[in-house]
Design an enzyme around this catalytic site. Structure first.
Site, PDB file in Angstrom:
ATOM      1  N   GLY A 131    -117.490   7.965 116.120  1.00 55.88           N
ATOM      2  CA  GLY A 131    -117.686   9.170 115.316  1.00 55.88           C
ATOM      3  C   GLY A 131    -117.623  10.462 116.118  1.00 55.88           C
ATOM      4  O   GLY A 131    -117.865  11.544 115.589  1.00 55.88           O
ATOM      5  N   ASP A 257    -101.749   9.267 106.325  1.00 58.14           N
ATOM      6  CA  ASP A 257    -103.095   9.845 106.336  1.00 58.14           C
ATOM      7  C   ASP A 257    -103.131  11.149 107.139  1.00 58.14           C
ATOM      8  O   ASP A 257    -104.134  11.861 107.099  1.00 58.14           O
ATOM      9  CB  ASP A 257    -104.116   8.848 106.896  1.00 58.14           C
ATOM     10  CG  ASP A 257    -103.686   8.257 108.221  1.00 58.14           C
ATOM     11  OD1 ASP A 257    -102.639   7.593 108.260  1.00 58.14           O
ATOM     12  OD2 ASP A 257    -104.389   8.474 109.226  1.00 58.14           O
ATOM     13  N   ASN A 258    -102.056  11.447 107.851  1.00 52.24           N
ATOM     14  CA  ASN A 258    -101.985  12.709 108.577  1.00 52.24           C
ATOM     15  C   ASN A 258    -100.983  13.655 107.927  1.00 52.24           C
ATOM     16  O   ASN A 258    -100.500  14.585 108.567  1.00 52.24           O
ATOM     17  CB  ASN A 258    -101.595  12.464 110.036  1.00 52.24           C
ATOM     18  CG  ASN A 258    -102.664  11.689 110.790  1.00 52.24           C
ATOM     19  OD1 ASN A 258    -103.836  11.706 110.410  1.00 52.24           O
ATOM     20  ND2 ASN A 258    -102.282  11.012 111.852  1.00 52.24           N
ATOM     21  N   ASP A 267    -104.177  17.261 111.752  1.00 50.75           N
ATOM     22  CA  ASP A 267    -104.495  16.180 112.691  1.00 50.75           C
ATOM     23  C   ASP A 267    -103.669  16.258 113.970  1.00 50.75           C
ATOM     24  O   ASP A 267    -102.766  15.462 114.215  1.00 50.75           O
ATOM     25  CB  ASP A 267    -104.366  14.804 112.024  1.00 50.75           C
ATOM     26  CG  ASP A 267    -105.611  14.486 111.203  1.00 50.75           C
ATOM     27  OD1 ASP A 267    -106.433  15.407 111.004  1.00 50.75           O
ATOM     28  OD2 ASP A 267    -105.769  13.342 110.759  1.00 50.75           O
TER      29      ASP A 267
HETATM   30  P1  AMP Z   1    -106.564  10.033 113.703  1.00 50.74           P
HETATM   31  O1  AMP Z   1    -105.813   9.224 114.718  1.00 50.74           O
HETATM   32  O2  AMP Z   1    -107.444  11.083 114.329  1.00 50.74           O
HETATM   33  O3  AMP Z   1    -105.705  10.572 112.630  1.00 50.74           O
HETATM   34  O4  AMP Z   1    -107.583   9.013 113.041  1.00 50.74           O
HETATM   35  C1  AMP Z   1    -107.212   7.874 112.319  1.00 50.74           C
HETATM   36  C2  AMP Z   1    -108.434   7.278 111.673  1.00 50.74           C
HETATM   37  O5  AMP Z   1    -109.358   6.821 112.673  1.00 50.74           O
HETATM   38  C3  AMP Z   1    -109.230   8.220 110.794  1.00 50.74           C
HETATM   39  O6  AMP Z   1    -109.773   7.481 109.740  1.00 50.74           O
HETATM   40  C4  AMP Z   1    -110.306   8.720 111.719  1.00 50.74           C
HETATM   41  O7  AMP Z   1    -111.437   9.170 111.031  1.00 50.74           O
HETATM   42  C5  AMP Z   1    -110.614   7.468 112.521  1.00 50.74           C
HETATM   43  N1  AMP Z   1    -111.142   7.784 113.856  1.00 50.74           N
HETATM   44  C6  AMP Z   1    -110.479   8.303 114.906  1.00 50.74           C
HETATM   45  N2  AMP Z   1    -111.291   8.426 115.958  1.00 50.74           N
HETATM   46  C7  AMP Z   1    -112.514   7.998 115.599  1.00 50.74           C
HETATM   47  C8  AMP Z   1    -113.781   7.881 116.248  1.00 50.74           C
HETATM   48  N3  AMP Z   1    -113.951   8.238 117.516  1.00 50.74           N
HETATM   49  N4  AMP Z   1    -114.800   7.386 115.525  1.00 50.74           N
HETATM   50  C9  AMP Z   1    -114.643   7.019 114.250  1.00 50.74           C
HETATM   51  N5  AMP Z   1    -113.491   7.092 113.581  1.00 50.74           N
HETATM   52  C10 AMP Z   1    -112.427   7.581 114.237  1.00 50.74           C
HETATM   53 MG    MG Z   2    -105.859  11.451 111.007  1.00 49.69          MG
END
Ligand code: AMP
Ligand code: MG
Length: 500
Positions: A131, A257-258, A267
Site C-alpha cells: 500500500g 486499468d491505466n 499512472d
Molecule cells: P500500477 O502498476 O501502479 O498501475 O498498479 C497496478 C495495480 O497494482 C493497481 O491495482 C495498484 O493499486 C496495485 N499496486 C501497485 N503497487 C502497490 C503496492 N505497493 N501496494 C498495493 N497495491 C499496489
Molecule cells: Mg495503475
C-alpha cells in the site's frame, strides 16, 4: 465518530459525486497514518486553481493531511474498484491498492477534480502489496506529470509530496512517500471492465451516466448517448496518444486499468521521454516484448478502446447484435482519428500552416533518418525551428545531431521546398514552431539525478531546479541550457522501473 466526519479537521470544500454511487463501486476507508511525515513540496499554482489554501497545505496541519494522518472534515475517503487487462492478460480485480480518493473539488474553471493520496497504506484491493510508494517513483510522477501539463498534454497533476519517515521494502529498503494526485477523475477503462465482467449492467449504466455527466455532458443530447460516449472517449484517446507521439513520450504501461476515461495521461510508472529516436524504443524493465514501445502506442490504445466498447454493448441498444455492430463501427474510426490528430501536429512541428498530402511522408522520412543516425528527438525539432528558409548557414546545429551529418542534407532540401509552397507562411513561422517543439523535456538522466540526490542524500534541490525549468518547456532559459542536453554516454538511462 460518524464515517467521513473528522472533528476539528479543516474543510477542503469537497463535493464527492463518486462517493454517492453504490457502495460496491469502492471500499470506504481512511489512509493509514505514518510515523514522521515531512513536507517536500506543494504545488502552489495548482492549489490556488483548486481553491485550496496554499498556506494550509504548507502548514504542519497540511502535512498531516497530505500524509494521510488526518482527514479533512468533508472528505469521504475511498478506494475505487477496477479491473484491467495487464500486458494483454485479464485481471478481474485490481482497484486502488495503495491510493485513496479523499474527495472532489470544483476548480476555478468549474471543472470537478479528484484529490487522491497515492502511497497511503493498504486497502481491500492491495492484494500482496504494502500500500506504499517509494520516494523515487513519487518524485518521478511529480516531475513527469507536471512537465506534461506544462507541455500542454492532458494529464493528472501533482499537488504535493511528503516523505513518510518510514522505509518501504522493494529490491532494497527505500524511503517512503505519499503523492497527492489530482485528476478530472480516476475512472479507467478498467472500471467499466470491472462491472462488465460481473455482468452488472445496472452498475455499468450508472457508471456510464456518471461519466457522461462529469466528462462528456454533450453526449447526453445524442439519440444514442452511450454510442456518443464511446465516440467521445475514442476521440480523447486518439488525441492524447497522438500528442504523446509528437513529443516523444512513452507511457510504458498502457494497460486498460491505466487508461483514463477522460483522456488524461495517468499512472506514471516506467514512462520516459525518448532521447535518440527509434520507433521500437522501450524503457520499461518489465516490457520484454515491447508491447508498449513508442511506435506501438496507437495500436495499443485502439485495442484498449475495443475493450471499452465491449463493456458498453449492453447499454447501446437492446438488440445485442445491433449494438455490437454500432460499437465495432465506432471503434473502427480510431486509426483515422489518430492519424488526423497526429498529422495536424506534424504540420505544426514542421512549420506548415497548409496541409499537403505528402506531409506525413516527409515526417516519416525525417524520422527514418533520425533512427538510422541516432539523432535526439527533442533537439532535432527544436533546432529545426532555427533554420532559415532561404539559406543553409544555420543548418549545422541540426546536422551535428546526426552521427552522419550529411544524412540530414537531402531531407532538409525537401523541407525547404515544402516551406516555399506555403502562401505567406514565413512571418511568424519560427515563433509558431517554437511553441510546439519543446526545448526542455524531463530527460531520464535528469530525473535519475533528482531521485539519487533525494534518496541518497535527502537533497531536494535538484528536484526543485528541474521542476522549475520544466514549468516553461517552450521558453529558452539561459541559466538552464544544460537541461536541454541529451545524456552523455555514461549518463544514458537504459531502463525505467515502476517501483510498485
Ligand atoms: P500500477 O502498476 O501502479 O498501475 O498498479 C497496478 C495495480 O497494482 C493497481 O491495482 C495498484 O493499486 C496495485 N499496486 C501497485 N503497487 C502497490 C503496492 N505497493 N501496494 C498495493 N497495491 C499496489
Ligand atoms: Mg495503475
Amino acid at each position: 465518530m460518524i464515517k467521513g466526519i473528522h472533528l476539528n479537521a479543516p474543510l477542503f470544500g469537497f463535493d464527492n459525486s463518486y462517493a454517492r454511487l453504490p457502495e460496491h463501486f469502492f471500499a470506504r476507508l481512511s489512509p493509514t497514518p505514518v510515523s514522521r511525515p515531512r513536507l517536500v513540496s506543494t504545488n502552489e499554482d495548482l492549489a490556488v486553481h483548486l481553491k485550496l489554501d496554499p498556506a494550509l497545505l504548507d502548514s504542519a496541519e497540511g502535512t498531516q493531511i497530505l500524509a494521510g494522518n488526518r482527514v479533512p472534515g468533508d472528505a469521504e475517503p475511498l478506494a475505487m474498484a477496477y479491473a484491467g487487462f495487464q500486458f494483454g492478460g485479464w485481471v478481474p480485480q485490481l482497484g486502488d491498492g495503495r491510493a485513496i480518493l479523499l474527495g472532489e473539488v470544483v476548480d476555478r474553471d468549474g471543472v470537478r477534480r479528484d484529490i487522491q493520496l497515492k502511497g497511503c497504506g493498504q486497502t481491500p484491493f492491495s492484494r500482496n502489496g504494502d500500500g506504499r510508494a517509494a520516494l523515487g517513483p513519487v518524485l518521478r510522477e511529480y516531475i513527469l506529470s507536471e512537465a506534461m501539463h506544462a507541455l500542454g498534454v492532458p494529464t493528472t497533476r501533482a499537488l504535493a509530496v511528503v516523505t513518510t519517515g518510514e522505509q518501504v521494502r522493494r529490491e532494497r529498503s527505500l524511503p517512503g512517500a505519499v503523492l497527492t494526485r489530482v485528476a478530472q477523475s480516476h475512472i479507467r477503462v478498467g472500471t467499466f471492465q470491472f462491472f462488465a465482467a460481473r455482468q452488472d449492467t445496472d452498475a455499468l449504466r450508472l457508471l456510464a451516466d456518471h461519466v457522461i455527466d462529469r466528462h462528456y455532458p454533450d453526449t447526453r443530447e445524442s439519440a444514442q448517448p452511450y454510442l456518443a460516449l464511446l465516440d467521445a472517449v475514442v476521440d480523447a484517446q486518439a488525441t492524447l496518444v497522438a500528442t504523446w507521439k509528437l513529443i516523444g513520450f512513452i507511457h510504458g504501461v498502457m494497460n486498460t486499468d491505466n487508461t483514463s476515461i477522460c483522456g488524461e495521461t495517468i499512472d506514471y510508472g516506467p514512462c520516459a521521454f525518448m532521447d535518440t529516436y527509434h520507433p521500437d524504443r522501450v524503457y520499461s524493465s518489465i516490457d520484454h516484448a515491447g508491447r508498449y514501445a513508442y511506435g506501438n502506442q496507437a495500436p495499443i490504445a485502439h485495442w484498449n478502446l475495443a475493450g471499452f466498447a465491449q463493456t458498453l454493448i449492453p447499454l447501446i441498444d437492446s438488440d445485442a447484435a445491433q449494438s455490437r455492430e454500432m460499437a465495432q463501427e465506432m471503434i473502427n474510426t480510431f486509426p483515422a482519428k489518430f492519424e488526423a490528430a497526429y498529422n495536424a501536429g506534424v504540420r505544426e512541428k514542421l512549420g506548415f500552416q497548409s496541409s499537403k498530402e505528402e506531409d506525413p511522408v516527409l515526417m516519416e522520412d525525417l524520422l527514418t533518418v533520425m533512427a538510422d543516425h541516432h539523432a535526439d528527438f527533442t533537439l532535432v525539432f527544436r533546432r529545426l525551428c532555427l533554420l532559415e528558409t532561404d539559406h543553409r548557414s544555420a543548418d549545422g546545429v541540426v546536422r551535428e545531431l546526426f552521427d552522419e551529418p550529411a544524412a540530414f542534407d537531402q531531407w532538409v532540401v525537401r523541407w525547404r521546398a515544402r516551406l516555399r509552397d506555403e502562401a505567406n507562411g514565413e512571418p511568424g513561422r519560427q515563433q509558431r514552431m517554437l511553441t510546439v517543439n519543446p526545448a526542455y523535456i524531463p530527460r531520464n538522466h535528469r530525473v535519475e539525478e533528482v531521485i539519487r540526490a533525494a534518496e541518497d542524500h535527502g537533497d531536494f534541490m535538484p528536484f526543485e531546479r528541474l521542476h522549475q525549468v520544466l514549468r516553461r518547456p517552450y521558453a529558452e532559459q539561459e541559466s538552464a541550457i544544460q537541461y536541454q542536453n541529451p545524456p552523455r554516454p555514461e549518463e544514458i538511462v537504459q531502463a525505467t522501473f515502476c517501483g510498485t
